[in-house]
Design a protein around this motif. Structure first.
Motif, PDB file in Angstrom:
ATOM      1  N   LYS A   7       0.832  -1.211   0.000  1.00 37.36           N
ATOM      2  CA  LYS A   7       0.000   0.000   0.000  1.00 37.36           C
ATOM      3  C   LYS A   7       0.861   1.253   0.000  1.00 37.36           C
ATOM      4  N   ILE A   8       1.842   1.294   0.871  1.00 38.25           N
ATOM      5  CA  ILE A   8       2.706   2.476   0.986  1.00 38.25           C
ATOM      6  C   ILE A   8       3.439   2.740  -0.324  1.00 38.25           C
ATOM      7  N   LEU A   9       4.029   1.701  -0.894  1.00 37.86           N
ATOM      8  CA  LEU A   9       4.809   1.864  -2.122  1.00 37.86           C
ATOM      9  C   LEU A   9       3.938   2.237  -3.311  1.00 37.86           C
ATOM     10  N   VAL A  10       2.760   1.627  -3.417  1.00 40.36           N
ATOM     11  CA  VAL A  10       1.857   1.959  -4.528  1.00 40.36           C
ATOM     12  C   VAL A  10       1.360   3.398  -4.400  1.00 40.36           C
ATOM     13  N   GLU A  11       0.942   3.791  -3.214  1.00 33.80           N
ATOM     14  CA  GLU A  11       0.460   5.169  -3.024  1.00 33.80           C
ATOM     15  C   GLU A  11       1.555   6.186  -3.353  1.00 33.80           C
ATOM     16  N   PHE A  12       2.783   5.907  -2.931  1.00 30.88           N
ATOM     17  CA  PHE A  12       3.900   6.812  -3.233  1.00 30.88           C
ATOM     18  C   PHE A  12       4.149   6.854  -4.737  1.00 30.88           C
ATOM     19  N   GLY A  13       4.142   5.700  -5.364  1.00 25.79           N
ATOM     20  CA  GLY A  13       4.369   5.649  -6.806  1.00 25.79           C
ATOM     21  C   GLY A  13       3.309   6.391  -7.599  1.00 25.79           C
ATOM     22  N   LYS A  14       2.054   6.202  -7.233  1.00 21.57           N
ATOM     23  CA  LYS A  14       0.958   6.856  -7.952  1.00 21.57           C
ATOM     24  C   LYS A  14       0.871   8.343  -7.657  1.00 21.57           C
ATOM     25  N   ASN A  15       0.924   8.710  -6.389  1.00 25.13           N
ATOM     26  CA  ASN A  15       0.627  10.078  -5.987  1.00 25.13           C
ATOM     27  C   ASN A  15       1.821  11.016  -5.951  1.00 25.13           C
TER      28      ASN A  15
END
Length: 87
Positions: A7-15
């Protein structure tokens, strides 16, 4: 745990990095039933973005993410490629 790291890595990557998926998730993990339902989409997206990988059909969602796995995921995230950084 690996499911929270997804979750943390995906949110950082997207946002923050404005990344886009580079591959499609096709039910790659047979242990995804063990995942917190709110985190399942992030595991699938972590695969689609090429950030986190499983091994032999397992994601190991409830295991701690190792330092080596985190560094590899961060490298994939920043270079925006699904590369094997363990070579």
């Amino acid at each position: 745990m690996r499911q929270e790291a997804a979750k943390i890595l995906v949110e950082f990557g997207k946002n923050v990095l404005c990344r886009k998926p580079i591959q499609e998730y096709l039910n790659e993990y047979d242990d995804i039933g063990e995942v917190d339902g709110t985190l399942k989409p992030f595991i699938e997206e972590a695969y689609e973005y090429g950030i986190l990988r499983g091994t032999k059909g397992k994601f190991r969602p409830r295991e701690e993410i190792t330092k080596q796995e985190f560094v590899a995921a961060a490298m994939r995230l920043f270079i925006n490629e699904n590369v094997d950084v363990y070579r």
